[in-house]
Design a protein around this motif. Structure first.
Motif, PDB file in Angstrom:
ATOM      1  N   ASP A 424       0.800  -1.227   0.000  1.00  0.00           N
ATOM      2  CA  ASP A 424       0.000   0.000   0.000  1.00  0.00           C
ATOM      3  C   ASP A 424       0.834   1.280   0.000  1.00  0.00           C
ATOM      4  OD1 ASP A 424      -2.435  -1.462   0.143  1.00  0.00           O
ATOM      5  OD2 ASP A 424      -2.088  -1.755   2.292  1.00  0.00           O
ATOM      6  N   TRP A 425       2.037   1.194   0.533  1.00  0.00           N
ATOM      7  CA  TRP A 425       2.816   2.407   0.721  1.00  0.00           C
ATOM      8  C   TRP A 425       4.271   2.212   0.277  1.00  0.00           C
ATOM      9  CZ3 TRP A 425       0.631   6.959   2.405  1.00  0.00           C
ATOM     10  CH2 TRP A 425      -0.622   6.866   3.016  1.00  0.00           C
ATOM     11  N   VAL A 534       6.810  10.102  -0.016  1.00  0.00           N
ATOM     12  CA  VAL A 534       5.845   9.076   0.354  1.00  0.00           C
ATOM     13  C   VAL A 534       4.915   8.835  -0.826  1.00  0.00           C
ATOM     14  CG1 VAL A 534       4.272  10.779   1.383  1.00  0.00           C
ATOM     15  CG2 VAL A 534       4.118   8.380   2.059  1.00  0.00           C
ATOM     16  N   GLU A 535       4.616   7.570  -1.074  1.00  0.00           N
ATOM     17  CA  GLU A 535       3.743   7.202  -2.186  1.00  0.00           C
ATOM     18  C   GLU A 535       2.664   6.256  -1.677  1.00  0.00           C
ATOM     19  OE1 GLU A 535       4.102   5.555  -6.799  1.00  0.00           O
ATOM     20  OE2 GLU A 535       5.814   5.375  -5.424  1.00  0.00           O
ATOM     21  N   ILE A 546      -0.435   7.983  -5.712  1.00  0.00           N
ATOM     22  CA  ILE A 546      -0.238   9.419  -5.510  1.00  0.00           C
ATOM     23  C   ILE A 546       1.020   9.577  -4.673  1.00  0.00           C
ATOM     24  CG2 ILE A 546      -1.175  11.521  -4.510  1.00  0.00           C
ATOM     25  CD1 ILE A 546      -3.961  10.431  -5.057  1.00  0.00           C
ATOM     26  N   GLN A 547       1.909  10.418  -5.167  1.00  0.00           N
ATOM     27  CA  GLN A 547       3.220  10.556  -4.543  1.00  0.00           C
ATOM     28  C   GLN A 547       3.443  12.025  -4.188  1.00  0.00           C
ATOM     29  OE1 GLN A 547       6.361   8.749  -6.807  1.00  0.00           O
ATOM     30  NE2 GLN A 547       7.981   9.936  -5.814  1.00  0.00           N
ATOM     31  N   PHE A 651       8.532  21.426  -2.611  1.00  0.00           N
ATOM     32  CA  PHE A 651       7.407  20.537  -2.335  1.00  0.00           C
ATOM     33  C   PHE A 651       6.838  20.069  -3.669  1.00  0.00           C
ATOM     34  CE2 PHE A 651       7.661  24.021   0.672  1.00  0.00           C
ATOM     35  CZ  PHE A 651       7.745  23.379   1.899  1.00  0.00           C
ATOM     36  N   TYR A 652       6.459  18.802  -3.752  1.00  0.00           N
ATOM     37  CA  TYR A 652       5.865  18.333  -4.999  1.00  0.00           C
ATOM     38  C   TYR A 652       4.762  17.324  -4.695  1.00  0.00           C
ATOM     39  CZ  TYR A 652       7.928  13.679  -4.741  1.00  0.00           C
ATOM     40  OH  TYR A 652       8.226  12.406  -4.367  1.00  0.00           O
ATOM     41  N   ILE A 653       3.900  17.158  -5.673  1.00  0.00           N
ATOM     42  CA  ILE A 653       2.887  16.097  -5.638  1.00  0.00           C
ATOM     43  C   ILE A 653       2.672  15.652  -7.067  1.00  0.00           C
ATOM     44  CG2 ILE A 653       0.955  17.744  -5.756  1.00  0.00           C
ATOM     45  CD1 ILE A 653      -0.610  15.730  -3.993  1.00  0.00           C
ATOM     46  N   GLN A 654       2.552  14.359  -7.254  1.00  0.00           N
ATOM     47  CA  GLN A 654       2.283  13.847  -8.589  1.00  0.00           C
ATOM     48  C   GLN A 654       1.471  12.564  -8.488  1.00  0.00           C
ATOM     49  OE1 GLN A 654       6.161  13.161 -10.376  1.00  0.00           O
ATOM     50  NE2 GLN A 654       6.296  11.079  -9.609  1.00  0.00           N
TER      51      GLN A 654
END
Length: 1017
Positions: A424-425, A534-535, A546-547, A651-654
């Motif tokens: 899951d992670w 963290v993903e 989602i990472q 900071f990022y999110i993808q």
């Protein structure tokens, strides 16, 4: 004139090779179709050259972003001279051979080295600190033996370290658990044909799994550097004048007037127009008396000749130590913890530059300056000038310059990683602690028989050879041209001439001059970063995960630099035996330099410097690292002594997706990155103008400037499986590059001294110049919006055919300018000049001017361009192992790649370094016992950085091709012997100014051979 190497011919041959290579697999398709359906080939095991190229194909196919790369050949080496040479085999990478000393800087996708970001295993680190902008990282500071692969990330994702506008160059060191147990030892010997110079090298490495879940490795590499580069520099050209030719105005107009304009020329910096008045040193009104119907009948751009000739040899002497070690532990199936350390130290303390520099120095006073007499007929160049290639001369300024040019480049650091993953992670963390250092320490000693009234006795002749350096002819007399005499009394030149000593009191009474000067430049950088990612794996329709992550980065760049001068040197200790005939005169340029000047003397620089030190400090001033007085009045002091710090929060999110559309796989990611930066510059500001050419350390105060900026950087990448073997990739992303610390000149420097401008002074009006260097402490990064598209056909195991397109729109590029239309404010009181006015040509200080006097303000500065630059290109790559062919033919393979790159940029800031065409043709034959690889690299013409204008001193580089070869033989399973040869074509590097006939700079390195034995245990 046309190049003697036809670029179209090279491309046709290369494309034909590619067509044959790509077509061979198709010829075998019928045979494969006839094979049994169960005979599916899943993998092909390869070694040596095949392994290197196969690993690169595998990496490219498995990556989401658009990448290219090269890996070790499985023999613990990259069969290339250095890291830069290896990288240039990759589509879109070009090595900068103008970088001296094998610094191995590269351009990526045509853009200067500073536009690329170097990373280590995907993490930022401090390489050797750069000493100037556009330079690029000196990859020659690293021994390539410590690396496992190099990967060019051309379309970085949101989670990728930012700062690579042209892409990221990832230097990869394989972690311990991924390595096979065992060790290797390698010994090699490099032989350079130029000078018959040899250099040994050795590497040892060992990998060990202490348990199934704990492993360690270590590699230590040593390399001696002992090589030479020879150069003929036609450093400058100037238009003929009556003073230069020794002719009266009437004689000059009769002889050369047809090439000069009868009327005044425009003031445009890009115009070559020269008026008769300029050539005669008269006002336009005064020159009218000498104008005839012949004046300007052929040209208005003047007739020109070379005005400075340099013969130059650089000897690189020193050594490189590089090492890496690591440990990796897997406490359970879900977790890995690793630590990798690295260190490299390239120390070249005995690098020396040897120059013969002779300069035309005309004087308006008859008999006081150099006089040249052109011979033959001038030729017309592309820019409209007429050029003499030959002339005789008298009273030439004749100088021997010997420069101890010590270099040191260092980098070291630790990279710690943590990875944990379950269904899951996934959680990852990285900590980087690193530092870099770069030093360039030049100590220059010039012995001059200088131009003087009554003549200095130096005569001779020059033929440039135009576009063929083999026709270069250069002689001077008397012999020796330069010498020093034991026991002479030398007198310091004083505060207005602080670098000089004269052999008979004052300059006017002397016949010889010794100058001691030099530039010492140092830079240290620290980069520490902590990253946490963290993903979350999920099943939200096509979204598979989602990472997100955060990175904290702290950079500190400390710059130190200054010029030195001669005061206090003990010249009573020098002897005539310290000056000798250049040891390079018998094989200079390897025979490529025509009939060069053999009347060339040089100093034993170490002996000379040891004799004249210690020096006396001038009025309690400071001494440099080499023990000479520091010149505080020079701009190097307040420009190069500063600290530049960046505190960066990222900071990022993808989101990653994987789905099907009409039965075809589609995967990729999209996201964004937010970065904010606090930039702090601590620098010097001059409080008191210098009263002489030395200045004082007490004339400065410390200033601090703080800049803040932030960016949101979106990115999106898709990978579409058109078929099982055909992949289409596309990417959109934004990224940026921070200004190089030395692009800043934070404090404004005003030189208020009014200097008479004799060329503009006329009649009753005297014209004076003052100068201002405008501070640029508010420079911002330059930003790029990028688009990439790549179609890749993996037609066979370890085979690839790909075509990629890219486009980058760059805004905010930093340019230097002296355009008064941009730099003439209405109020110049902050500069001390009061109200200013702009009349369309000059910026005038009205408060300092009158009816009989004009004061022009000449300003210069750097700023962010408001107009965009566009770079776009196409990259084609084909790579095949021909193992499907029968018998002898199955051992062949190869690669062909071609890159076409163009740019559009504002006229004030042309984009340097871009070659339209770059080609690599690679072919190899390899069996389990031996292998041979041939590599031909071709790069078409490109322009060099010309500081904002491409007239006058601008330079471009001719097309150049080079053939290299590698051969290896496996004596047994444990011992391999290899031979590598570089520049078998014996190519030179040729620079020119607008036209090949206006040759500027020709470098010759010769051929290099390396014999290597490698044993495994």
């Amino acid at each position: 004139m046309k190049s003697k190497i036809s670029s179209m011919r090279v491309l046709k041959v290369a494309l034909l090779s590619a067509t044959v290579m790509g077509g061979l697999p198709a010829l075998a398709m019928a045979q494969e179709a006839a094979a049994t359906q169960n005979d599916t080939v899943d993998t092909v095991v390869v070694t040596g050259f095949k392994k290197s190229y196969a690993d690169a194909v595998r990496t490219k196919k498995n990556a989401v972003e658009i990448t290219d790369g090269i890996s070790s050949d499985g023999l613990g080496r990259f069969p290339d001279l250095n890291v830069g040479e290896a990288l240039q085999r990759i589509p879109g990478v070009q090595i900068n051979r103008e970088a001296e000393g094998r610094d191995a800087t590269i351009n990526l996708r045509g853009m200067p080295g500073e536009y690329a970001r170097n990373t280590l295993n995907g993490q930022s680190f401090a390489g050797p600190a750069l000493l100037r902008d556009n330079q690029g990282s000196p990859l020659g500071a690293f021994n390539s033996d410590i690396f496992s692969a190099f990967v060019i990330q051309k379309s970085p994702m949101a989670n990728t370290v930012s700062g690579g506008l042209s892409g990221n160059v990832d230097l990869q060191i394989a972690p311990a658990l991924s390595r096979k147990d065992g060790g290797f030892m390698k010994a090699s010997y490099e032989y350079n044909t130029l000078g018959s110079l040899g250099a040994p090298a050795a590497t040892i490495g060992y990998n060990k799994h202490l348990t199934d879940d704990l492993a360690v490795f270590g590699t230590l590499a040593y390399k001696k550097e002992n090589f030479r580069r020879d150069t003929i520099r036609l450093n400058s050209y100037d238009y003929l004048t009556s003073a230069m030719t020794g002719l009266t105005p009437t004689q000059f107009n009769a002889t050369y007037g047809q090439y000069y304009s009868a009327t005044a020329c425009p003031t445009s910096a890009t115009s070559y127009c020269r008026s008769l008045g300029q050539a005669l040193g008269l006002t336009q009104a005064q020159a009218a008396a000498y104008t005839t119907s012949n004046t300007g009948s052929t040209s208005s751009n003047g007739v020109w000749a070379n005005s400075q000739i340099r013969q130059y040899t650089r000897m690189n002497v020193g050594e490189v130590w590089s090492g890496t070690a690591g440990v990796e532990w897997r406490p359970n199936d879900d977790t890995k913890i690793g630590l990798i350390g690295f260190k490299t130290d390239r120390n070249l303390p005995d690098t020396v530059q040897y120059f013969l520099i002779n300069t035309v120095l005309p004087s308006s006073t008859a008999g006081a300056g150099t006089v040249i007499t052109p011979t033959g007929t001038p030729v017309k160049t592309n820019d409209g000038r007429y050029l003499y290639q030959s002339y005789t001369f008298a009273n030439m300024n004749a100088l021997s310059s010997t420069r101890l040019y010590s270099q040191r480049q260092k980098s070291d650091g630790l990279l710690g990683t943590f990875d944990w993953k379950n269904e899951d992670w996934r959680v990852a963390a990285a900590l980087t602690l690193s530092s870099g250092y770069n030093a360039s320490v030049e100590t220059e000693v010039d012995v001059a028989n200088y131009t003087r009234a009554g003549g200095n006795g130096v005569t001779g002749s020059l033929t440039t050879g135009l576009d063929d350096i083999g026709n270069f002819i250069y002689t001077t007399s008397p012999n020796p041209q330069n010498s020093i005499t034991t026991g002479q009394t030398w007198t310091w030149g004083g505060t207005s001439d602080p670098t000089s000593f004269y052999n008979n009191g004052a300059k006017a009474n002397s016949t010889n001059q010794i100058q001691i000067q030099g530039t010492e430049s140092f830079a240290e950088n620290e980069l520490n970063s902590a990253a946490f990612d963290v993903e979350r794996f999920t099943q939200l329709g096509p979204i598979k995960s989602i990472q997100a992550g955060v990175r904290l980065e702290r950079e500190k760049y400390v710059s130190t630099g200054y010029r030195v001068y001669a005061y206090g040197a003990q010249l009573q200790n020098i002897t005539s035996s310290m000056m000798i005939t250049s040891p390079f005169v018998d094989d200079f340029m390897g025979g490529k330099g025509g009939s060069y000047n053999r009347n060339w003397q040089v100093l034993n620089i170490r002996e000379f410097l040891n004799a004249v030190r210690p020096v006396t400090a001038y009025q309690s001033g400071g001494l440099s690292s080499q023990g000479f007085n520091i010149q505080y009045s020079d701009s190097s002091y307040y420009d190069k002594n500063f600290t530049n710090e960046n505190d960066i929060n990222q900071f990022y999110i993808q989101a990653k997706y994987d789905t099907e559309i009409f039965g075809h796989g589609l995967r990729g990611n999209f996201g964004g990155r937010y970065e904010d930066t606090k930039n702090t510059i601590t620098t010097l500001d001059r409080t008191t103008a210098p009263t002489d050419s030395i200045g004082s350390a007490t004339a400065f105060k410390t200033e601090k400037y703080v800049n803040k900026y932030d960016y949101f950087l979106p990115s999106a990448i898709f990978v579409a499986d058109v078929t099982d073997d055909l992949i289409l990739r596309g990417a959109y992303y934004k990224t940026y590059v921070r200004p190089h610390p030395r692009q800043y000149s934070p404090s404004t420097k005003v030189s208020p001294t009014q200097i008479l401008n004799t060329s503009l002074t006329s009649g009753s009006v005297n014209v004076y110049d003052v100068s201002v260097q405008i501070g640029n402490n508010k420079l911002k990064p330059y930003l790029a919006e990028s688009f990439d598209l790549s179609l890749e056909w993996y037609n066979r195991p370890n085979g690839l055919v790909s075509l990629a397109y890219f486009r980058k729109n760059i805004t905010g590029r930093i340019a230097s300018t002296s355009d008064p239309a941009l730099l003439c404010p209405a109020d110049g009181s902050t500069w001390g000049f009061g109200a200013l006015s702009w009349d369309g040509t000059y910026c005038t200080a009205t408060a300092l001017s009158s009816t009989t006097k004009q004061v022009h303000v000449n300003a210069s500065g750097a700023y962010n361009l408001d107009k965009p630059t566009t770079v776009e290109g196409v990259e084609f790559n084909i790579q095949q192992n021909l193992d499907f062919l029968p018998g002898f033919w199955k051992n062949f393979g190869g690669s062909f790649n071609y890159a076409y790159t163009t740019s559009k940029s504002p006229a004030i800031a042309p984009f340097p370094g871009i070659s339209k065409h770059n080609v690599n043709v690679i072919g190899y034959y390899e069996t389990p016992k031996f292998g041979v690889r041939m590599v031909y690299n071709y790069r078409s013409a490109y322009d060099l950085n010309a500081n904002g204008t491409y007239s006058g001193g601008s330079r471009s580089v001719k097309p150049r091709g080079q053939l290299d070869m590698s051969a290896s033989y496996n004596v047994n399973d444990q011992l391999t012997v290899s031979l590598d040869a570089y520049n078998l074509t014996d190519a030179v590097r040729f620079e020119y100014e607008n036209d090949y006939q206006v040759s500027r700079w020709v470098d010759y390195d010769g051929r290099t051979f390396t014999l290597t034995a490698r044993a495994t245990f």
